[in-house]
Design a protein around this motif. Structure first.
Motif, mmCIF file in Angstrom:
data_model
loop_
_atom_site.group_PDB
_atom_site.id
_atom_site.type_symbol
_atom_site.label_atom_id
_atom_site.label_comp_id
_atom_site.label_asym_id
_atom_site.label_seq_id
_atom_site.Cartn_x
_atom_site.Cartn_y
_atom_site.Cartn_z
ATOM 1 N N ILE A 175 0.817 -1.232 0.000
ATOM 2 C CA ILE A 175 0.000 0.000 0.000
ATOM 3 C C ILE A 175 0.850 1.282 0.000
ATOM 4 O O ILE A 175 0.608 2.214 0.768
ATOM 5 C CB ILE A 175 -1.069 0.022 1.128
ATOM 6 C CG1 ILE A 175 -0.481 0.000 2.541
ATOM 7 C CG2 ILE A 175 -2.048 -1.132 0.987
ATOM 8 C CD1 ILE A 175 -1.520 0.374 3.635
ATOM 9 N N PHE A 211 -1.499 7.208 11.677
ATOM 10 C CA PHE A 211 -1.921 6.529 10.451
ATOM 11 C C PHE A 211 -2.163 5.028 10.661
ATOM 12 O O PHE A 211 -1.330 4.323 11.224
ATOM 13 C CB PHE A 211 -0.846 6.726 9.383
ATOM 14 C CG PHE A 211 -1.048 5.894 8.136
ATOM 15 C CD1 PHE A 211 -2.185 6.047 7.363
ATOM 16 C CD2 PHE A 211 -0.098 4.962 7.737
ATOM 17 C CE1 PHE A 211 -2.382 5.284 6.219
ATOM 18 C CE2 PHE A 211 -0.281 4.191 6.595
ATOM 19 C CZ PHE A 211 -1.428 4.357 5.833
ATOM 20 N N ILE A 212 -3.293 4.582 10.150
ATOM 21 C CA ILE A 212 -3.657 3.164 10.196
ATOM 22 C C ILE A 212 -3.801 2.672 8.761
ATOM 23 O O ILE A 212 -4.659 3.162 8.010
ATOM 24 C CB ILE A 212 -4.970 2.971 10.981
ATOM 25 C CG1 ILE A 212 -4.732 3.336 12.456
ATOM 26 C CG2 ILE A 212 -5.504 1.544 10.840
ATOM 27 C CD1 ILE A 212 -5.988 3.471 13.273
ATOM 28 N N GLY A 213 -2.960 1.741 8.366
ATOM 29 C CA GLY A 213 -3.009 1.182 7.016
ATOM 30 C C GLY A 213 -3.988 0.023 6.963
ATOM 31 O O GLY A 213 -4.003 -0.835 7.841
ATOM 32 N N VAL A 214 -4.805 0.003 5.924
ATOM 33 C CA VAL A 214 -5.870 -0.992 5.799
ATOM 34 C C VAL A 214 -5.700 -1.679 4.455
ATOM 35 O O VAL A 214 -5.317 -1.048 3.474
ATOM 36 C CB VAL A 214 -7.246 -0.288 5.861
ATOM 37 C CG1 VAL A 214 -8.382 -1.280 5.725
ATOM 38 C CG2 VAL A 214 -7.391 0.493 7.171
ATOM 39 N N TYR A 215 -5.968 -2.995 4.395
ATOM 40 C CA TYR A 215 -6.000 -3.642 3.089
ATOM 41 C C TYR A 215 -7.267 -4.473 2.914
ATOM 42 O O TYR A 215 -7.457 -5.485 3.598
ATOM 43 C CB TYR A 215 -4.770 -4.530 2.830
ATOM 44 C CG TYR A 215 -4.776 -4.978 1.371
ATOM 45 C CD1 TYR A 215 -4.353 -4.114 0.379
ATOM 46 C CD2 TYR A 215 -5.328 -6.198 0.994
ATOM 47 C CE1 TYR A 215 -4.442 -4.459 -0.960
ATOM 48 C CE2 TYR A 215 -5.419 -6.555 -0.344
ATOM 49 C CZ TYR A 215 -4.972 -5.685 -1.305
ATOM 50 O OH TYR A 215 -5.075 -6.013 -2.629
ATOM 51 N N GLY A 216 -8.104 -4.058 2.003
ATOM 52 C CA GLY A 216 -9.301 -4.836 1.679
ATOM 53 C C GLY A 216 -9.484 -4.862 0.176
ATOM 54 O O GLY A 216 -10.598 -5.001 -0.307
ATOM 55 N N LEU A 259 -14.499 -0.704 4.067
ATOM 56 C CA LEU A 259 -13.858 -1.224 5.284
ATOM 57 C C LEU A 259 -13.355 -0.078 6.166
ATOM 58 O O LEU A 259 -13.524 -0.087 7.390
ATOM 59 C CB LEU A 259 -12.702 -2.160 4.898
ATOM 60 C CG LEU A 259 -11.884 -2.757 6.043
ATOM 61 C CD1 LEU A 259 -12.752 -3.537 7.020
ATOM 62 C CD2 LEU A 259 -10.766 -3.652 5.505
ATOM 63 N N LEU A 300 -14.355 0.892 9.995
ATOM 64 C CA LEU A 300 -13.377 1.015 11.083
ATOM 65 C C LEU A 300 -13.373 2.421 11.678
ATOM 66 O O LEU A 300 -13.357 2.587 12.901
ATOM 67 C CB LEU A 300 -11.962 0.695 10.571
ATOM 68 C CG LEU A 300 -11.586 -0.772 10.425
ATOM 69 C CD1 LEU A 300 -10.222 -0.882 9.755
ATOM 70 C CD2 LEU A 300 -11.556 -1.469 11.790
#
Lengths: 335, 335
Positions: free
Chosen positions: A91, A105-110, A117, A121
């Protein structure tokens, strides 16, 4: 205190987070499509002065993030957390945008479900009492995705009719604990579903069962039907996947109401040579941040269910002969 | 209701989530290391019967997830959500494990900080009232990481002395709203920090500023010092990064207390030819799920601060000459 939950997969918000603002940036092809007028910013080319497509994608995401902050009229220092994700390996578009934003920062993978998503969250973080403002953003870029997932772009490989066109764009939403705007009232977190599709040129088929599963579970958890929504939008099933998901739901006896459509079907028209429609994280993100949010703000739509759809494979897993798992995450938004 | 927050980056838990169980699976090299006895399961080889390293990594993650469920003595149907992530492109190890677990799934990407980030998110979901049980898991595998991030493994490229050895392993933790076990009392979400390091064989240097920044912010937000913790463990800075982070903190006038060490420094010893130490999502995850959790359960440690460290680049961004952004996420655990 009881759980803020309904059924097995759905979370409910006691104080529904408000969508204070949204911002959609797209590339030239998307700007010429049927939803062109609903986007905040249309780039004139795929690079916009950057030296690589990857840097261009990250810049597009920054523009969207800054756009939604600016539209909300709040200071960046009022934002508690930033959630973002994209399709690129590790990402990086999001990481590089987060480097400039300098927010926690919060990294998300969907995969392409990342906007839905992240909205789920971010809403949990606000309704849970951990934040007043959460900034959400996702991006995708046709050329970065083509060369990473398929073939070198310059090769001009002929595309299958079931293939979709990755949307060049970035969408951002600023969620707030209070204020004026449409509200997120519930979210259904999807399960990974895999019916064995192995054709990476047919993502719609790979994702359709997961989207149908999440819609079924959303309706079951909340004891509602499609009649409770004005508009149900899947993320990027495209024409092939939308037909499959509709058929699964019909055979399951589910009424999807008057309007069940797909952001990937809506973003391009039949003259744009995209075959089965649009795809990518930005597909549902820019349609939501643009068209759907405008209609929600104008109360032309009162209740929208957005189901982000993601294909959870990698080029390596595809080359190793693995099938393509799918996921769908749903968020319910009320004007 | 006021926010459950301290300072700019830290969230506080009113009803601190309980770590009901933890489970660590590792490869043969990690099993022979100084912490070998603290792991729940040691594989005899890197494949364990799977036909690819990638499938082996995913299987390792499944074993860890199932291990922590089994140790907690609850049924899988009692788990509300699963959070997982890994280093592979599109986090396929996690996606494939989630496919078999069939639980509502949230994909997370924080590179090697993913365990700490997932613990923070899972704790917010529980303390926020959305879940009773959240299952968390991460994995990494030396051979999948080498060939994805560096060079074909079979090539046997000589490694720089600042390089770290990606840990083959998977760690899982089961968080509960109530029950017996160590509790997560606060979490500090990191910012992306980039001091311009471009050497992908020197991840420790790339991550050290971000880890120092998060520790500084954690102490500032909670008005505490290193003396408030028995043990401060960074994720995978290795010897190079740990020295740098220690120096930054010292120059900032911060007292890191009696014990500031690094999971990457502890997991291998100097005879194992790993140069600067261990790395990978599994590095901090298996040291936490194994050694640290055992000491917390035995109350040999009463207050632990775990700072997961992540290098947020991709092979593509590195080849394009971009520097390597770093991030650190901290969670405070009390026995």
């Amino acid at each position: 205190m009881g759980l803020k939950r309904a059924g097995n997969q759905t979370v409910l918000f006691d104080n529904p987070p408000v969508i204070l603002s949204s911002y959609a940036v797209v590339g030239p092809k998307e700007g010429k499509g049927p939803l062109g007028k609903t986007f905040n910013s249309i780039w004139q080319d795929q690079l916009n002065g950057e030296k690589t497509w990857e840097l261009a994608e990250s810049k597009m995401l920054q523009e969207a993030l800054q756009g939604s902050i600016s539209q909300a009229g709040i200071g960046k220092e009022q934002i508690d957390f930033m959630l973002a994700g994209d399709l690129l390996n590790q990402i990086v578009s999001s990481n590089f945008a987060a480097r400039l934003m300098a927010l926690p920062f919060i990294g998300v993978y969907g995969a392409c479900s990342t906007m839905a998503l992240s909205l789920a969250l971010g809403s949990m973080m606000i309704d849970g009492g951990f934040a007043e403002h959460v900034l959400v953003g996702v991006s995708s870029h046709h050329d970065t995705a083509e060369r990473q997932f398929r073939a070198p772009t310059e090769q001009g490989t002929q595309r299958a009719m079931s293939a979709q066109w990755t949307v060049t764009g970035a969408g951002s939403v600023l969620l707030g604990k209070k204020g004026a705007g449409p509200k997120i009232t519930s979210a259904t977190i999807g399960r990974v579903i895999d019916y064995g599709e192995t054709d990476a040129s047919n993502m719609g088929s790979a994702m359709a069962p997961a989207v149908a599963d999440t819609i079924l579970n959303h309706f079951h958890d909340l004891q509602c039907t499609g009649q409770d929504y004005d508009h149900i939008a899947s993320g990027d099933l495209g024409t092939v996947g939308l037909a499959l998901a509709s058929e699964v739901l019909k055979q399951s006896g589910v009424d999807t109401g008057t309007e069940f459509t797909d952001c990937g079907v809506r973003i391009f028209d039949s003259t744009q040579d995209v075959h089965a429609g649009g795809s990518g994280c930005a597909c549902s993100a820019v349609v939501f941040a643009g068209d759907l949010m405008q209609k929600l703000r104008a109360r032309a739509l009162k209740r929208v269910l957005l189901i982000g759809s993601g294909a959870l494979h990698s080029p390596t897993s595809a080359l190793q002969g693995e099938s393509i798992p799918g996921i769908g995450h749903a968020v319910a938004i009320e004007a």
